[in-house]
Design a protein around this motif. Structure first.
Motif, PDB file in Angstrom:
ATOM      1  N   VAL A  96       0.842  -1.193   0.000  1.00 47.54           N
ATOM      2  CA  VAL A  96       0.000   0.000   0.000  1.00 47.54           C
ATOM      3  C   VAL A  96       0.876   1.241   0.000  1.00 47.54           C
ATOM      4  O   VAL A  96       1.593   1.521   0.961  1.00 47.54           O
ATOM      5  N   GLN A  97       0.845   1.960  -1.087  1.00 48.07           N
ATOM      6  CA  GLN A  97       1.525   3.237  -1.272  1.00 48.07           C
ATOM      7  C   GLN A  97       0.540   4.151  -2.006  1.00 48.07           C
ATOM      8  O   GLN A  97      -0.474   3.683  -2.534  1.00 48.07           O
ATOM      9  N   PRO A  98       0.800   5.439  -2.065  1.00 50.71           N
ATOM     10  CA  PRO A  98      -0.148   6.311  -2.777  1.00 50.71           C
ATOM     11  C   PRO A  98      -0.426   5.871  -4.208  1.00 50.71           C
ATOM     12  O   PRO A  98      -1.574   5.958  -4.676  1.00 50.71           O
ATOM     13  N   ASP A  99       0.591   5.367  -4.914  1.00 49.88           N
ATOM     14  CA  ASP A  99       0.356   4.980  -6.312  1.00 49.88           C
ATOM     15  C   ASP A  99      -0.468   3.706  -6.424  1.00 49.88           C
ATOM     16  O   ASP A  99      -1.367   3.605  -7.268  1.00 49.88           O
ATOM     17  N   THR A 100      -0.214   2.714  -5.566  1.00 52.27           N
ATOM     18  CA  THR A 100      -0.990   1.483  -5.656  1.00 52.27           C
ATOM     19  C   THR A 100      -2.427   1.707  -5.161  1.00 52.27           C
ATOM     20  O   THR A 100      -3.373   1.107  -5.686  1.00 52.27           O
ATOM     21  N   ALA A 101      -2.596   2.569  -4.160  1.00 48.70           N
ATOM     22  CA  ALA A 101      -3.952   2.895  -3.704  1.00 48.70           C
ATOM     23  C   ALA A 101      -4.733   3.569  -4.826  1.00 48.70           C
ATOM     24  O   ALA A 101      -5.929   3.282  -5.024  1.00 48.70           O
ATOM     25  N   ALA A 102      -4.093   4.456  -5.563  1.00 46.55           N
ATOM     26  CA  ALA A 102      -4.759   5.109  -6.695  1.00 46.55           C
ATOM     27  C   ALA A 102      -5.110   4.086  -7.774  1.00 46.55           C
ATOM     28  O   ALA A 102      -6.159   4.201  -8.432  1.00 46.55           O
ATOM     29  N   GLU A 103      -4.260   3.100  -7.961  1.00 40.05           N
ATOM     30  CA  GLU A 103      -4.567   2.045  -8.925  1.00 40.05           C
ATOM     31  C   GLU A 103      -5.789   1.233  -8.486  1.00 40.05           C
ATOM     32  O   GLU A 103      -6.633   0.868  -9.312  1.00 40.05           O
ATOM     33  N   PHE A 104      -5.873   0.936  -7.196  1.00 44.16           N
ATOM     34  CA  PHE A 104      -7.063   0.234  -6.706  1.00 44.16           C
ATOM     35  C   PHE A 104      -8.328   1.023  -7.037  1.00 44.16           C
ATOM     36  O   PHE A 104      -9.323   0.459  -7.497  1.00 44.16           O
TER      37      PHE A 104
END
Length: 226
Positions: free
Chosen positions: A145-153
Motif C-alpha cells: 500500500v503506497q499512494p500509487d498502488t492505492a490510486a490504482e485500486f
C-alpha cells in the motif's frame, strides 16, 4: 489504463520455500501456463475469464485458501489471483483442480507489474489480505500500500466496487489506513469499531490468520468506490 511498468521488478523476501511435491510441480509445469497470462500487453479480466457476472482481484493470495474458497462460493464470478511465492501458486493450482474451478486465473508475479496493464473499472471487488508488513521503518517503501498502488485500486474498481485490506501488524495498519483514506475515489465504510475489528460476514479465515502471528488482532479496512 495507466502506463505499463517494466517487468521483472525486484522481489523482496523469499520467492519460494520448501521443495514442491511431485503433484505441485506437475501442476506448475502443466496447468499454470493455461491458467496464467502473458508478461506484457493489455490485461483484461473479461478476456481471461469470459462470460462472468462479476470480477474479483486478490493481490498476494498466500496459501490460496481465501482465493479458492471465495471462487468456490461464486462460480459465476471471475477471480484473478497474483502471488510471487511459488509455493502459494502451487497451492492455488491444487485448489483449482480439487474443486474443479473454471473461474480462476493465477499469475506468479509482483502485482505492481500487473495492475497497470488492467483497464479502468475492471473489478467488483479487490482483496489485499495480510500483505507482507515490512514492519521496520526503513522498509516502509516495500509495503504494497503506497499512494500509487492505492490510486490504482481506485482506478480498477467499478463504481460501487469494494476494496478490503486486512492486517495484523500495527505498523502496517498505521501506514496503510491514512493512505487509503486520502485516495481520491475511495470512501471508507467503517462506522463502528466492529466494522474493522470483526471478520466480515463473507470472510474466509486462513491458516495464516488463525496462527495470530501479528502484534494486534486482525483489522479489516473496507472501502467503496464512490
Amino acid at each position: 489504463m495507466t502506463e505499463i511498468r517494466p517487468q521483472n521488478r525486484r522481489l523482496y523476501g523469499r520467492a519460494s520455500g520448501h521443495k514442491l511435491t511431485d503433484r505441485q510441480q506437475k501442476l506448475v509445469d502443466e496447468r499454470l501456463p493455461a491458467l496464467s497470462w502473458a508478461d506484457d500487453g493489455p490485461l483484461d479480466p473479461k478476456a481471461l475469464v469470459p462470460g462472468c457476472d462479476a470480477y474479483v482481484l486478490e493481490v498476494g493470495f498466500g496459501g490460496a485458501e481465501h482465493l479458492i474458497g471465495q471462487a468456490d462460493r461464486a462460480r459465476h464470478t471471475g477471480f484473478l489471483g497474483i502471488e510471487p511465492f511459488l509455493n502459494g501458486v502451487a497451492k492455488a493450482l491444487a485448489g483449482i483442480e480439487d474443486h474443479q474451478l473454471e473461474n480462476v486465473r493465477v499469475k506468479r508475479s509482483d502485482a505492481r507489474d500487473e495492475i497497470g496493464r488492467m483497464p479502468d473499472d475492471a473489478f467488483d471487488q479487490i482483496y489485499l489480505l495480510f500483505p507482507d508488513p515490512w514492519p521496520k521503518k526503513r522498509h516502509a517503501k516495500r509495503r504494497f500500500v503506497q499512494p500509487d498502488t492505492a490510486a490504482e485500486f481506485a482506478r480498477l474498481l467499478k463504481p460501487g466496487g469494494r476494496l478490503r485490506v486486512a492486517t495484523d501488524v500495527r505498523a502496517y495498519a498505521d501506514h496503510a489506513l491514512p493512505i487509503l483514506m486520502a485516495t481520491a475515489g475511495l470512501n471508507w465504510t467503517g462506522e463502528l469499531a466492529s466494522d474493522w475489528r470483526d471478520n466480515p460476514a463473507d470472510h474466509i479465515v486462513t491458516r495464516y490468520q488463525s496462527k495470530h502471528l501479528g502484534d494486534i488482532d486482525p483489522v479489516f479496512f473496507g472501502f467503496v468506490k464512490g
